[in-house]
Design a protein around this motif. Sequence first.
Motif, PDB file in Angstrom:
ATOM      1  N   TYR A   1       6.508   7.628  -4.300  1.00 58.88           N
ATOM      2  CA  TYR A   1       7.119   6.627  -5.022  1.00 58.88           C
ATOM      3  C   TYR A   1       8.066   5.602  -4.025  1.00 58.88           C
ATOM      4  CZ  TYR A   1       5.611   9.406  -8.966  1.00 58.88           C
ATOM      5  OH  TYR A   1       4.699  10.003  -9.699  1.00 58.88           O
ATOM      6  N   SER A   2       8.043   5.850  -2.862  1.00 59.54           N
ATOM      7  CA  SER A   2       8.790   4.872  -1.632  1.00 59.54           C
ATOM      8  C   SER A   2       7.719   3.795  -1.480  1.00 59.54           C
ATOM      9  CB  SER A   2       9.072   5.623  -0.440  1.00 59.54           C
ATOM     10  OG  SER A   2       7.922   6.202   0.046  1.00 59.54           O
ATOM     11  N   GLY A   3       8.287   2.658  -0.839  1.00 55.62           N
ATOM     12  CA  GLY A   3       7.595   1.530  -0.579  1.00 55.62           C
ATOM     13  C   GLY A   3       6.439   2.003   0.572  1.00 55.62           C
ATOM     14  N   TYR A   4       6.746   3.103   1.267  1.00 57.49           N
ATOM     15  CA  TYR A   4       5.742   3.539   2.278  1.00 57.49           C
ATOM     16  C   TYR A   4       4.570   4.021   1.525  1.00 57.49           C
ATOM     17  CZ  TYR A   4       3.558   6.784   5.466  1.00 57.49           C
ATOM     18  OH  TYR A   4       2.611   7.687   6.196  1.00 57.49           O
ATOM     19  N   ASP A   5       4.778   4.821   0.282  1.00 54.28           N
ATOM     20  CA  ASP A   5       3.720   5.387  -0.533  1.00 54.28           C
ATOM     21  C   ASP A   5       2.841   4.471  -1.182  1.00 54.28           C
ATOM     22  OD1 ASP A   5       2.293   7.292  -1.832  1.00 54.28           O
ATOM     23  OD2 ASP A   5       3.815   7.692  -3.619  1.00 54.28           O
ATOM     24  N   TYR A   6       3.758   3.232  -1.742  1.00 58.32           N
ATOM     25  CA  TYR A   6       3.016   2.186  -2.378  1.00 58.32           C
ATOM     26  C   TYR A   6       1.986   1.708  -1.475  1.00 58.32           C
ATOM     27  CZ  TYR A   6       5.832   3.240  -6.646  1.00 58.32           C
ATOM     28  OH  TYR A   6       6.480   3.589  -7.645  1.00 58.32           O
ATOM     29  N   THR A   7       2.491   1.160  -0.106  1.00 60.39           N
ATOM     30  CA  THR A   7       1.690   0.541   0.600  1.00 60.39           C
ATOM     31  C   THR A   7       0.579   1.277   1.191  1.00 60.39           C
ATOM     32  OG1 THR A   7       3.948  -0.546   1.635  1.00 60.39           O
ATOM     33  CG2 THR A   7       1.779  -0.592   2.935  1.00 60.39           C
ATOM     34  N   VAL A   8       0.751   2.589   1.425  1.00 58.15           N
ATOM     35  CA  VAL A   8      -0.408   3.425   1.749  1.00 58.15           C
ATOM     36  C   VAL A   8      -1.551   3.453   0.654  1.00 58.15           C
ATOM     37  CG1 VAL A   8      -1.038   5.477   2.443  1.00 58.15           C
ATOM     38  CG2 VAL A   8       0.807   4.731   3.660  1.00 58.15           C
ATOM     39  N   THR A   9      -0.998   3.772  -0.552  1.00 57.26           N
ATOM     40  CA  THR A   9      -1.959   3.883  -1.676  1.00 57.26           C
ATOM     41  C   THR A   9      -2.684   2.461  -1.804  1.00 57.26           C
ATOM     42  OG1 THR A   9      -0.403   5.149  -2.694  1.00 57.26           O
ATOM     43  CG2 THR A   9      -1.910   4.021  -4.236  1.00 57.26           C
ATOM     44  N   PHE A  10      -2.226   1.362  -1.582  1.00 58.46           N
ATOM     45  CA  PHE A  10      -2.857  -0.031  -1.637  1.00 58.46           C
ATOM     46  C   PHE A  10      -3.916  -0.026  -0.876  1.00 58.46           C
ATOM     47  CE2 PHE A  10      -3.048  -4.103  -0.003  1.00 58.46           C
ATOM     48  CZ  PHE A  10      -3.582  -5.085  -1.132  1.00 58.46           C
ATOM     49  N   LEU A  11      -3.377   0.286   0.714  1.00 51.72           N
ATOM     50  CA  LEU A  11      -4.385   0.218   1.747  1.00 51.72           C
ATOM     51  C   LEU A  11      -5.500   1.252   1.387  1.00 51.72           C
ATOM     52  CD1 LEU A  11      -1.879  -0.279   4.789  1.00 51.72           C
ATOM     53  CD2 LEU A  11      -3.212  -1.922   3.447  1.00 51.72           C
ATOM     54  N   SER A  12      -5.133   2.201   0.980  1.00 55.32           N
ATOM     55  CA  SER A  12      -6.263   3.448   0.621  1.00 55.32           C
ATOM     56  C   SER A  12      -7.238   2.981  -0.178  1.00 55.32           C
ATOM     57  CB  SER A  12      -5.724   4.573   0.116  1.00 55.32           C
ATOM     58  OG  SER A  12      -4.712   5.106   1.066  1.00 55.32           O
ATOM     59  N   PHE A  13      -6.744   2.417  -1.193  1.00 53.77           N
ATOM     60  CA  PHE A  13      -7.820   1.849  -2.052  1.00 53.77           C
ATOM     61  C   PHE A  13      -8.488   0.626  -1.734  1.00 53.77           C
ATOM     62  CE2 PHE A  13      -5.011   3.948  -5.420  1.00 53.77           C
ATOM     63  CZ  PHE A  13      -5.968   4.781  -5.998  1.00 53.77           C
ATOM     64  N   LEU A  14      -7.801  -0.134  -0.904  1.00 48.70           N
ATOM     65  CA  LEU A  14      -8.530  -1.288  -0.350  1.00 48.70           C
ATOM     66  C   LEU A  14      -9.541  -1.033   0.403  1.00 48.70           C
ATOM     67  CD1 LEU A  14      -8.797  -4.585   0.151  1.00 48.70           C
ATOM     68  CD2 LEU A  14      -7.124  -4.089   1.878  1.00 48.70           C
ATOM     69  N   THR A  15      -9.491   0.046   1.421  1.00 46.57           N
ATOM     70  CA  THR A  15     -10.383   0.318   2.453  1.00 46.57           C
ATOM     71  C   THR A  15     -11.523   1.182   1.853  1.00 46.57           C
ATOM     72  OG1 THR A  15      -8.992   2.307   3.046  1.00 46.57           O
ATOM     73  CG2 THR A  15      -8.849   0.216   4.416  1.00 46.57           C
ATOM     74  N   TYR A  16     -11.089   1.991   0.793  1.00 48.69           N
ATOM     75  CA  TYR A  16     -12.183   2.925   0.248  1.00 48.69           C
ATOM     76  C   TYR A  16     -13.143   2.016  -0.553  1.00 48.69           C
ATOM     77  CZ  TYR A  16     -14.195   7.046  -1.834  1.00 48.69           C
ATOM     78  OH  TYR A  16     -14.867   8.046  -2.277  1.00 48.69           O
ATOM     79  N   SER A  17     -12.542   0.936  -0.929  1.00 49.52           N
ATOM     80  CA  SER A  17     -13.788  -0.049  -1.859  1.00 49.52           C
ATOM     81  C   SER A  17     -14.461  -0.824  -0.944  1.00 49.52           C
ATOM     82  CB  SER A  17     -12.763  -0.783  -2.877  1.00 49.52           C
ATOM     83  OG  SER A  17     -11.964  -1.770  -1.979  1.00 49.52           O
ATOM     84  N   LEU A  18     -14.322  -0.939   0.194  1.00 47.01           N
ATOM     85  CA  LEU A  18     -15.088  -1.726   1.085  1.00 47.01           C
ATOM     86  C   LEU A  18     -16.432  -1.269   1.770  1.00 47.01           C
ATOM     87  CD1 LEU A  18     -12.222  -3.273   3.626  1.00 47.01           C
ATOM     88  CD2 LEU A  18     -12.990  -4.531   1.809  1.00 47.01           C
ATOM     89  N   PRO A  19     -17.430  -1.888   1.542  1.00 45.91           N
ATOM     90  CA  PRO A  19     -18.845  -1.470   2.130  1.00 45.91           C
ATOM     91  C   PRO A  19     -18.696  -1.269   3.410  1.00 45.91           C
ATOM     92  CG  PRO A  19     -18.884  -3.293   0.425  1.00 45.91           C
ATOM     93  CD  PRO A  19     -17.586  -3.404   0.651  1.00 45.91           C
ATOM     94  N   ILE A  20     -19.255  -0.312   3.973  1.00 45.01           N
ATOM     95  CA  ILE A  20     -19.155   0.195   5.418  1.00 45.01           C
ATOM     96  C   ILE A  20     -19.811  -1.070   6.384  1.00 45.01           C
ATOM     97  CG2 ILE A  20     -21.297   1.551   5.355  1.00 45.01           C
ATOM     98  CD1 ILE A  20     -19.788   3.465   7.343  1.00 45.01           C
ATOM     99  N   PHE A  21     -20.750  -1.606   5.826  1.00 40.26           N
ATOM    100  CA  PHE A  21     -21.541  -2.528   6.616  1.00 40.26           C
ATOM    101  C   PHE A  21     -20.357  -3.842   6.657  1.00 40.26           C
ATOM    102  CE2 PHE A  21     -22.560  -4.083   2.222  1.00 40.26           C
ATOM    103  CZ  PHE A  21     -22.372  -5.379   2.262  1.00 40.26           C
ATOM    104  N   PHE A  22     -19.562  -4.207   5.614  1.00 38.02           N
ATOM    105  CA  PHE A  22     -18.549  -5.184   5.730  1.00 38.02           C
ATOM    106  C   PHE A  22     -17.592  -5.315   6.860  1.00 38.02           C
ATOM    107  CE2 PHE A  22     -14.628  -7.336   4.213  1.00 38.02           C
ATOM    108  CZ  PHE A  22     -15.229  -8.785   4.255  1.00 38.02           C
ATOM    109  N   VAL A  23     -17.128  -3.701   6.679  1.00 39.69           N
ATOM    110  CA  VAL A  23     -16.253  -3.317   7.881  1.00 39.69           C
ATOM    111  C   VAL A  23     -16.493  -3.333   9.298  1.00 39.69           C
ATOM    112  CG1 VAL A  23     -14.791  -1.396   8.623  1.00 39.69           C
ATOM    113  CG2 VAL A  23     -15.049  -1.685   6.032  1.00 39.69           C
ATOM    114  N   ALA A  24     -17.918  -2.928   9.401  1.00 35.37           N
ATOM    115  CA  ALA A  24     -18.493  -3.044  10.647  1.00 35.37           C
ATOM    116  C   ALA A  24     -18.751  -4.462  11.095  1.00 35.37           C
ATOM    117  CB  ALA A  24     -19.913  -2.345  10.354  1.00 35.37           C
ATOM    118  N   VAL A  25     -18.968  -5.289  10.416  1.00 39.47           N
ATOM    119  CA  VAL A  25     -19.076  -6.794  10.670  1.00 39.47           C
ATOM    120  C   VAL A  25     -17.867  -7.272  11.084  1.00 39.47           C
ATOM    121  CG1 VAL A  25     -19.870  -8.897   9.888  1.00 39.47           C
ATOM    122  CG2 VAL A  25     -21.271  -7.308   9.293  1.00 39.47           C
ATOM    123  N   LEU A  26     -16.788  -7.141  10.375  1.00 37.68           N
ATOM    124  CA  LEU A  26     -15.451  -7.334  10.564  1.00 37.68           C
ATOM    125  C   LEU A  26     -15.062  -6.767  11.889  1.00 37.68           C
ATOM    126  CD1 LEU A  26     -13.423  -7.035   7.345  1.00 37.68           C
ATOM    127  CD2 LEU A  26     -14.411  -9.334   8.410  1.00 37.68           C
TER     128      LEU A  26
END
Length: 524
Positions: A144-169
């Motif tokens: 429940y720290s800022g670090y925890d919330y930031t990592v949670t946001f980034l985790s959900f963001l990257t997990y939802s990205l299609p792998i081909f989109f990540v590869a193109v970026l």
Amino acid sequence: MLRFTLRRLFVSIFILLGALFIVYNLVAISKDPLADILESTAPNKEQLIAARVELLQLDVPAPARFFLWLGGILGFFIPTFDDPNGLFGFLGNNFSMGVNIANQDVGPLIASAVGQTLQLVTAATLIAVVIGVAVGVTTALRQYSGYDYTVTFLSFLTYSLPIFFVAVLLKQYMAIGFNDFLQDPEIPIPLLVLIGVIMGFIFMSIIGGPAKTRATVFGAGAVGTIAILFGMELLDWFRNPGLGTVLIIVLGLATVLLTAALTVGLSHRRNLIVTGAVAVVGGALWYPLQFAMTNEIGAWFPIALIVVFTVIAWFVGKYFGGLDKRNVASNAAIVGFVVSLLLVIDRVMQTWSGYYDQTGGRPIATVGASSPQLGSDPSIWLQMLDGFTHLLLPTIAIMVISIASYSRYSRSSLLEIMNQDYVRTARAKGLPERTVVMRHALRNSLIPITTIVAADVGAIISGAIVTEQIFGWRAMGSIFSESLRNVDLNPLMGYILVTAALTVIFNLIADILYSVLDPRIRLS
């Protein structure tokens, strides 16, 4: 353990054979392998059909054809003593995976492709596990720290990205953009400040603490990042990178502090002295190794250097470790491994400028698994650098999504373990929080992660299919897609056999690791 392993292998073989039989027959009835010839207007259509029927044994029913294919696989274990080229001189000579639709032997195709895929998947999995578990553990401890919330946001963001989109970026910004940057490696001041501010926020969120501490960490992180990048720019480090003995020693001493903080504590003087000596001696080896690590040595040298120095460091820790020699030896081995690895990395970096010229100023590759312009006999250091530049982007593409999932699993697992009665008992005994977390909680929290990683092997290889297509790797992914498109059963079954076998092996390793992580588990 031997009985357990044999029993698991025995059961897994029958499950594997059943799965292969079902997949073979389903693919066989999914599409006609003669469809392309039947639709053609070639004058010799009948001859082409007859040739393919004979080549792929299409006149044999699919169930019976499966057992013919399986017989070629099992032929590996049929001994022949008239050909010394087989395994141990008599095994493997009768092994066959059949031929593909182009009348090419499938065995060599699979053997060549599986090496590249395993190289990619192994690197991505190992890095993802290490980073994912580390991030998950730290977020659990900073719940429940800022670090925890930031990592949670980034985790959900990257997990939802299609792998081909990540590869193109990655191709656009980490390859094309970075290669363009290397033409004139100067970082604009606004971008330099922006990077410093971002790194300051990252350090601040990780360290946490009171407002004054966070402000101090933010300022130090931002200023330090700007200073490092500015120094790298002044030294033209991006065009002529290297570590040198001083930086290797500094990084080695940082490893000393990190391992001590996680295991025995920073107050353990003997551990700091012994592991610090290993780091300093390893860094000092940079000078004589410049004469030993020539372009003529083979691939065995960097491996031997890492193994030998790690073993020597372990013995040093064991001999000088005193009463706590077990922990000191382990920490010394870790430091020795890191320092020797840095020595190898530094030597590889020294070939960067030549590699930059050979690749026409575009060192970060976007296509293929190797560069054809390296010549007929490149040095092992040039081969390692070339392999790294080609592995970099596809590894990151696979790794990003895996890190997101592993970090979430690690966080939830550790949070659950930290609420167990035996953890409360350990705290009630007065044990330091480091000991409670590292010795009692962390090991048990890794058991679910071990299961997930073993089960993810097949999924990661499946994800590598898309990655290989985007980055132009001729590996298992291309074999799978082409054989499925052409209803080419033999290479398709070779792919499935390798994937299934790896899944079985990794699950068996996971079962064995359970007993290592939790002594209460017995393999019997």
